[in-house]
Write a protein that holds these residues in place. Structure first.
Motif, mmCIF file in Angstrom:
data_model
loop_
_atom_site.group_PDB
_atom_site.id
_atom_site.type_symbol
_atom_site.label_atom_id
_atom_site.label_comp_id
_atom_site.label_asym_id
_atom_site.label_seq_id
_atom_site.Cartn_x
_atom_site.Cartn_y
_atom_site.Cartn_z
ATOM 1 N N ALA A 83 0.837 -1.204 0.000
ATOM 2 C CA ALA A 83 0.000 0.000 0.000
ATOM 3 C C ALA A 83 0.870 1.251 0.000
ATOM 4 O O ALA A 83 0.568 2.232 -0.687
ATOM 5 C CB ALA A 83 -0.936 -0.002 1.205
ATOM 6 N N SER A 84 1.960 1.211 0.750
ATOM 7 C CA SER A 84 2.878 2.360 0.770
ATOM 8 C C SER A 84 3.513 2.574 -0.592
ATOM 9 O O SER A 84 3.631 3.708 -1.057
ATOM 10 C CB SER A 84 3.971 2.140 1.824
ATOM 11 O OG SER A 84 3.418 2.100 3.111
ATOM 12 N N VAL A 85 3.911 1.494 -1.231
ATOM 13 C CA VAL A 85 4.509 1.598 -2.566
ATOM 14 C C VAL A 85 3.497 2.170 -3.546
ATOM 15 O O VAL A 85 3.826 3.055 -4.353
ATOM 16 C CB VAL A 85 5.035 0.220 -3.038
ATOM 17 C CG1 VAL A 85 5.390 0.237 -4.515
ATOM 18 C CG2 VAL A 85 6.236 -0.203 -2.199
ATOM 19 N N ARG A 86 2.252 1.688 -3.473
ATOM 20 C CA ARG A 86 1.215 2.225 -4.364
ATOM 21 C C ARG A 86 1.002 3.719 -4.123
ATOM 22 O O ARG A 86 0.844 4.490 -5.073
ATOM 23 C CB ARG A 86 -0.097 1.459 -4.180
ATOM 24 C CG ARG A 86 -0.085 0.058 -4.771
ATOM 25 C CD ARG A 86 -1.462 -0.574 -4.791
ATOM 26 N NE ARG A 86 -2.062 -0.716 -3.475
ATOM 27 C CZ ARG A 86 -1.914 -1.763 -2.683
ATOM 28 N NH1 ARG A 86 -1.169 -2.783 -3.069
ATOM 29 N NH2 ARG A 86 -2.504 -1.820 -1.504
ATOM 30 N N ALA A 87 1.016 4.139 -2.867
ATOM 31 C CA ALA A 87 0.825 5.554 -2.549
ATOM 32 C C ALA A 87 1.974 6.395 -3.104
ATOM 33 O O ALA A 87 1.750 7.472 -3.673
ATOM 34 C CB ALA A 87 0.705 5.749 -1.036
ATOM 35 N N VAL A 88 3.197 5.915 -2.967
ATOM 36 C CA VAL A 88 4.358 6.640 -3.496
ATOM 37 C C VAL A 88 4.274 6.719 -5.012
ATOM 38 O O VAL A 88 4.554 7.778 -5.611
ATOM 39 C CB VAL A 88 5.677 5.973 -3.047
ATOM 40 C CG1 VAL A 88 6.865 6.517 -3.822
ATOM 41 C CG2 VAL A 88 5.884 6.157 -1.548
ATOM 42 N N GLU A 89 3.878 5.638 -5.649
ATOM 43 C CA GLU A 89 3.728 5.647 -7.108
ATOM 44 C C GLU A 89 2.658 6.643 -7.542
ATOM 45 O O GLU A 89 2.816 7.353 -8.544
ATOM 46 C CB GLU A 89 3.401 4.243 -7.617
ATOM 47 C CG GLU A 89 4.569 3.286 -7.521
ATOM 48 C CD GLU A 89 4.187 1.850 -7.815
ATOM 49 O OE1 GLU A 89 2.978 1.521 -7.807
ATOM 50 O OE2 GLU A 89 5.106 1.041 -8.039
ATOM 51 N N GLN A 90 1.576 6.714 -6.798
ATOM 52 C CA GLN A 90 0.507 7.662 -7.115
ATOM 53 C C GLN A 90 1.003 9.096 -6.969
ATOM 54 O O GLN A 90 0.734 9.947 -7.826
ATOM 55 C CB GLN A 90 -0.700 7.412 -6.204
ATOM 56 C CG GLN A 90 -1.907 8.240 -6.559
ATOM 57 C CD GLN A 90 -3.092 7.886 -5.676
ATOM 58 O OE1 GLN A 90 -2.941 7.319 -4.605
ATOM 59 N NE2 GLN A 90 -4.275 8.219 -6.135
#
Length: 111
Positions: A83-90
């Motif tokens: 979820a953290s990786v997805r947030a950073v990508e966003q």
């Protein structure tokens, strides 16, 4: 969750009693996989041997529960990381959009 159940089925934990004369192994859900009785364990009284087998099994099951709990908790950490990786990508995509907009504004200002 299927992955966790599969790993629990593969997990092995052991316990021993009677100074190592009795050893037991269970899987991740506590099912008995193996019981080993050293030849010297046969010298124990039948009640003492039975108690040693139960003690070894309980120790193995307790170890399996502990290790299983660690395995079950792991996907939560993995999901949090994902979820953290997805947030950073966003955020990264949004920053690229903003930079593109600012580049366009600067280009138009020069015209």
């Amino acid at each position: 969750m299927e992955d966790v159940l599969g790993r629990l089925g593969e997990l092995r934990a052991g316990g021993s009693a009677a100074n190592g004369l009795v050893r037991a192994e269970v899987d991740g859900v506590g099912r008995v996989v193996d019981v080993h009785l050293d030849a010297r364990a046969m010298r124990l009284a039948s009640q003492e041997l039975a108690e040693a087998v139960v003690a070894a099994l309980r120790e193995a099951q307790a170890a399996a529960r502990e290790r299983g709990a660690e395995m079950v908790a792991m996907p939560d950490r993995e999901e949090q990381l994902a979820a953290s990786v997805r947030a950073v990508e966003q955020v990264d995509r949004r920053m690229h959009e903003i930079v593109s907009i600012l580049d366009e504004v600067a280009r138009r200002a020069r015209l």
